[in-house]
Scaffold this active site. Structure first.
Site, mmCIF file in Angstrom:
data_model
loop_
_atom_site.group_PDB
_atom_site.id
_atom_site.type_symbol
_atom_site.label_atom_id
_atom_site.label_comp_id
_atom_site.label_asym_id
_atom_site.label_seq_id
_atom_site.Cartn_x
_atom_site.Cartn_y
_atom_site.Cartn_z
ATOM 1 N N ASP A 8 -5.441 -4.472 50.526
ATOM 2 C CA ASP A 8 -4.801 -3.653 51.576
ATOM 3 C C ASP A 8 -4.663 -4.299 52.952
ATOM 4 O OD1 ASP A 8 -4.880 -1.896 49.470
ATOM 5 O OD2 ASP A 8 -6.088 -0.366 50.458
ATOM 6 N N ASP A 46 -2.021 0.051 49.476
ATOM 7 C CA ASP A 46 -2.120 1.504 49.518
ATOM 8 C C ASP A 46 -0.690 2.021 49.702
ATOM 9 O OD1 ASP A 46 -4.184 3.471 49.406
ATOM 10 O OD2 ASP A 46 -4.064 3.815 51.572
ATOM 11 N N HIS A 48 1.276 5.545 49.677
ATOM 12 C CA HIS A 48 1.262 7.005 49.542
ATOM 13 C C HIS A 48 2.635 7.640 49.778
ATOM 14 C CE1 HIS A 48 -3.087 6.940 49.500
ATOM 15 N NE2 HIS A 48 -3.184 6.472 50.725
ATOM 16 N N HIS A 52 1.271 13.254 50.642
ATOM 17 C CA HIS A 52 -0.004 12.986 49.966
ATOM 18 C C HIS A 52 -1.114 13.894 50.503
ATOM 19 C CE1 HIS A 52 -3.424 10.597 48.364
ATOM 20 N NE2 HIS A 52 -2.564 10.470 47.374
ATOM 21 N N HIS A 81 -0.951 7.497 56.627
ATOM 22 C CA HIS A 81 -1.030 6.026 56.638
ATOM 23 C C HIS A 81 -0.372 5.478 55.370
ATOM 24 C CE1 HIS A 81 -4.473 7.218 54.201
ATOM 25 N NE2 HIS A 81 -4.341 6.052 53.578
ATOM 26 N N LYS A 106 -1.429 1.601 44.756
ATOM 27 C CA LYS A 106 -2.316 2.719 44.417
ATOM 28 C C LYS A 106 -2.097 3.850 45.403
ATOM 29 C CE LYS A 106 -5.829 0.404 47.105
ATOM 30 N NZ LYS A 106 -5.923 1.382 48.203
ATOM 31 N N CYS A 151 -11.838 1.047 50.297
ATOM 32 C CA CYS A 151 -11.127 0.465 49.153
ATOM 33 C C CYS A 151 -11.836 -0.752 48.562
ATOM 34 C CB CYS A 151 -9.688 0.165 49.532
ATOM 35 S SG CYS A 151 -8.764 1.719 49.714
HETATM 36 C C1 VGL Z 1 -8.292 3.106 52.588
HETATM 37 C C2 VGL Z 1 -8.825 5.177 53.412
HETATM 38 C C3 VGL Z 1 -7.668 5.710 52.892
HETATM 39 C C4 VGL Z 1 -8.662 1.648 52.436
HETATM 40 C C5 VGL Z 1 -7.130 3.614 52.057
HETATM 41 O O1 VGL Z 1 -7.774 0.801 52.199
HETATM 42 O O2 VGL Z 1 -9.862 1.335 52.575
HETATM 43 N N1 VGL Z 1 -9.133 3.882 53.251
HETATM 44 N N2 VGL Z 1 -6.825 4.909 52.230
HETATM 45 ZN ZN ZN Z 2 -4.926 5.621 51.672
#
Ligand code: VGL
Ligand code: ZN
Length: 202
Positions: A8, A46, A48, A52, A81, A106, A151
């Site tokens: 990410d 990530d 979304h 979401h 995000h 994801k 993550c």
């Molecule tokens: C993440 C919170 C929500 C991450 C992703 O990449 O750690 N944290 N979505």
């Molecule tokens: Zn996320």
């Protein structure tokens, strides 16, 4: 197969982004530098949909960082995000992706969050990363990225359950809450995860 998983490295997790991780930008030069040491480099994103259910904006009356139960699972409510096709979801421009052979996305199911690179938080849907790595004869890998306490952490736990050995390149990880990461580090070390720094890579 010497393998690196990069989690990410997206604009929203970099300072200035919607869910910025402190010093998230500092790890990018490290990640760029070490990629040449690996035979296989894989990244996650990530990704979304706007509606979401991990976004507090989709729960009227709730605030960012409130905790709710979402379909039976505890869920922290995040700021919007990494919305699909938004600037925040793009890999940061400073991140060199030339060696990245595959990207696993994801968090696409509206009703469930997905921190791990392997499964959603309810372990219902696989991203396909585990069979992909096994198909490449990978049984251990190094991990870097954001956020260390979400993550990266969930990816490591799933990896251990899938039988992989994991090493964390600590100077290429930053967390939302560094204190949480220290607790996680202790737990993961007890489970056999190695913590190294990038200068120890050969
Ligand atoms: C993440 C919170 C929500 C991450 C992703 O990449 O750690 N944290 N979505
Ligand atoms: Zn996320």
């Amino acid at each position: 197969m010497n393998t690196l998983l990069i989690v990410d490295i997206q604009n929203d997790f970099i300072p200035g982004g919607a869910l910025s991780v402190p010093e998230g930008d500092k790890i990018i030069p490290v990640i760029n530098r070490i990629q040449e040491k690996f035979d296989l480099v894989v990244a996650t994103q990530d990704w979304h949909p706007k509606n979401h259910k991990s976004f507090s904006s989709n729960h009227p009356g709730k605030k960012v960082f409130d905790k709710i139960i979402l379909n039976g699972i505890e869920q922290i409510l995040w700021p919007d995000h990494c919305v699909q096709e938004s600037f925040g979801a793009e890999f940061n421009n400073n991140f060199s992706t030339g060696k990245v052979e595959a990207i696993f996305r994801k968090g696409m199911e509206t009703e469930i969050d997905s921190y791990s690179a392997f499964y959603d938080n309810g372990h219902i849907k696989s991203t396909g990363l585990s069979p992909y790595l096994k198909g490449r004869n990978v049984d251990e890998f190094f991990i870097t990225g954001l956020a260390g306490d979400f993550c990266v952490y969930y990816s490591i736990k799933d990896a251990l359950n899938e039988g992989f050995k994991v090493s964390v390149i600590e100077d290429a990880v930053r967390s939302i809450d560094q204190n949480n990461f220290l607790i996680i580090k202790k737990e993961l070390k007890e489970r056999g995860v190695k913590f190294i720094t990038s200068n120890q890579l050969v």
